[in-house]
Design a protein around this motif. Structure first.
Motif, mmCIF file in Angstrom:
data_model
loop_
_atom_site.group_PDB
_atom_site.id
_atom_site.type_symbol
_atom_site.label_atom_id
_atom_site.label_comp_id
_atom_site.label_asym_id
_atom_site.label_seq_id
_atom_site.Cartn_x
_atom_site.Cartn_y
_atom_site.Cartn_z
ATOM 1 N N ILE A 179 16.229 15.110 -74.249
ATOM 2 C CA ILE A 179 17.065 16.290 -74.076
ATOM 3 C C ILE A 179 18.248 16.173 -75.013
ATOM 4 N N GLU A 183 21.904 16.329 -76.657
ATOM 5 C CA GLU A 183 23.219 16.143 -76.048
ATOM 6 C C GLU A 183 23.971 17.455 -75.857
ATOM 7 N N GLN A 195 20.419 19.066 -68.910
ATOM 8 C CA GLN A 195 20.654 17.624 -68.969
ATOM 9 C C GLN A 195 20.547 16.969 -67.608
ATOM 10 N N ASP A 215 29.990 16.601 -66.878
ATOM 11 C CA ASP A 215 28.532 16.479 -66.826
ATOM 12 C C ASP A 215 28.074 15.308 -65.975
#
Length: 127
Positions: free
Chosen positions: A4, A6, A13, A45
């Protein structure tokens, strides 16, 4: 390595496909859950984990479950479920349910009606 990029959206993600979903459906699921992205932007995140699962696919008891873990002062575990027979409708329902829960969790921690907490340095002086 997950493959995946960045710079992919947080949902792409952080989403883990659990039982019941095929890897080939991943992009379609991410598109369906994209409306969650603005709600999750206020968290870093690495603070957010998402997992979606499907039980009894195309059966009478089909059930989609979307779980969200948010690590902050206290760890939040939010769960949204749907038993809609059509998969697209079920994904929309779990997305909307999780959006409501995230909004509720955010408003519970905000000092909305207490001026002293919102602006601690401008609290009125005692006479």
């Amino acid at each position: 390595m997950t493959g995946i990029p960045e710079d992919a959206p947080m949902i792409g993600q952080r989403l883990h496909l659990a039982a019941g979903f095929h890897v080939s459906e991943r992009d379609w699921i991410i598109q369906r859950l994209a409306a969650l992205e603005p709600r999750l932007r206020s968290f870093r995140d690495e603070q957010v984990d998402l997992e979606i699962s499907l039980k009894d696919r195309d059966g009478v008891g089909q059930r989609v479950t979307l779980e969200c873990w948010i690590r902050r002062n206290t760890r939040l575990h939010l769960v949204s479920t749907s038993s809609a027979p059509e998969l697209a409708v079920a994904l929309n329902e779990v997305r909307n349910g999780l959006i409501r829960q995230i909004d509720d969790a955010k408003t519970r921690t905000e000092p909305r009606n207490n001026r002293a907490l919102r602006h601690p340095h401008t609290a009125p002086n005692a006479e």
